[in-house]
Write a protein that holds these residues in place. Structure first.
Motif, PDB file in Angstrom:
ATOM      1  N   THR A   1       0.805  -1.224   0.000  1.00  0.00           N
ATOM      2  CA  THR A   1       0.000   0.000   0.000  1.00  0.00           C
ATOM      3  C   THR A   1       0.836   1.271   0.000  1.00  0.00           C
ATOM      4  O   THR A   1       0.326   2.349  -0.288  1.00  0.00           O
TER       5      THR A   1
ATOM      6  N   ARG B   1       2.051   2.558   2.657  1.00  0.00           N
ATOM      7  CA  ARG B   1       1.885   3.225   3.954  1.00  0.00           C
ATOM      8  C   ARG B   1       3.147   3.076   4.797  1.00  0.00           C
ATOM      9  O   ARG B   1       3.729   2.008   4.882  1.00  0.00           O
TER      10      ARG B   1
ATOM     11  N   PRO C   1      -5.351   2.815   5.053  1.00  0.00           N
ATOM     12  CA  PRO C   1      -5.348   4.257   5.267  1.00  0.00           C
ATOM     13  C   PRO C   1      -6.755   4.786   5.451  1.00  0.00           C
ATOM     14  O   PRO C   1      -7.683   4.269   4.891  1.00  0.00           O
TER      15      PRO C   1
END
Length: 214
Positions: free
Chosen positions: A136, A138, A214
């Protein structure tokens, strides 16, 4: 304690034996992939800012290298039979002594100067952990600090550490778990795993946060 059959695998961006040992004891499957950067080219005044900046630089390099086909195939070869979520984990630390930041000694003379300075005194260890979810993108980062107080360290012990050469590979020339060093550790305020380079509670929290959508 993490479950052995976790749905993701970890890349540890460090060749440190101590960090590998800590991560294994936490119950995680992982592979090691280091990133070569010029650490001396990155300068910050505050130790917590420096360790975070160094971790980010190494993380960036590993994250970008994931696009390299050879890198990808080498990783898949390690975990060929696993369904996994890729997590990249980078950790850095520095030692602070008398207000000055100390990284890895650049020579045996500097390592000797570092170790002799700890004798009968104290040092702080500031460590950073940066976890990146490679699926992702993140990122979650944090840092922890620990204080180490020392008894007087005999000259022959300092000499033995210098001759062995391992002190050149650790921040501040300080290796708390070394059998020659540990008898002269008077007290640790904080956790031993922070001093060894991978604070477990912080690492666990950041991994879980990186896994969160997120």
């Amino acid at each position: 304690m993490a479950l052995m059959e976790s749905p993701f695998k970890i890349i540890l961006g460090s060749s440190s034996v101590a960090r590998r040992h800590i991560l294994a004891k936490m119950g995680y499957d992982f592979t090691v992939m280091t990133a070569d950067i010029d650490e001396k080219a990155i300068r910050k005044e505050k130790p917590e800012e420096l360790v975070t900046a160094l971790a980010e630089a190494k993380n960036d390099l590993i994250y970008e290298n994931r696009r390299d086909r050879r890198w990808f195939l080498s990783f898949i070869a390690v975990f060929a039979e696993s369904y996994f979520l890729l997590i990249g984990l980078i950790d850095l630390e520095v030692v602070v002594h008398e207000g000055r930041i100390r990284e890895k000694p650049s020579s045996k003379d500097e390592a000797r100067h570092f170790i002799e300075g700890y004798s009968g005194g104290r040092a702080e260890v500031v460590g950073s952990v940066l976890v990146t979810n490679l699926k992702t993108g993140r990122r979650e980062a944090g840092w922890e600090r620990a204080e180490v107080y020392f008894h007087d360290i005999p000259a022959q012990i300092v000499q033995s550490l210098i001759e062995e050469g391992i002190t050149l590979n650790v921040a501040g020339g300080l290796m708390l778990e070394h059998p020659l060093t540990s008898p002269f550790v008077k007290e640790v305020i904080g956790t031993a795993d922070t001093v060894m380079g991978l604070p477990k509670s912080l690492t666990e929290r950041l991994i879980q946060e990186a896994l969160t959508c997120p």
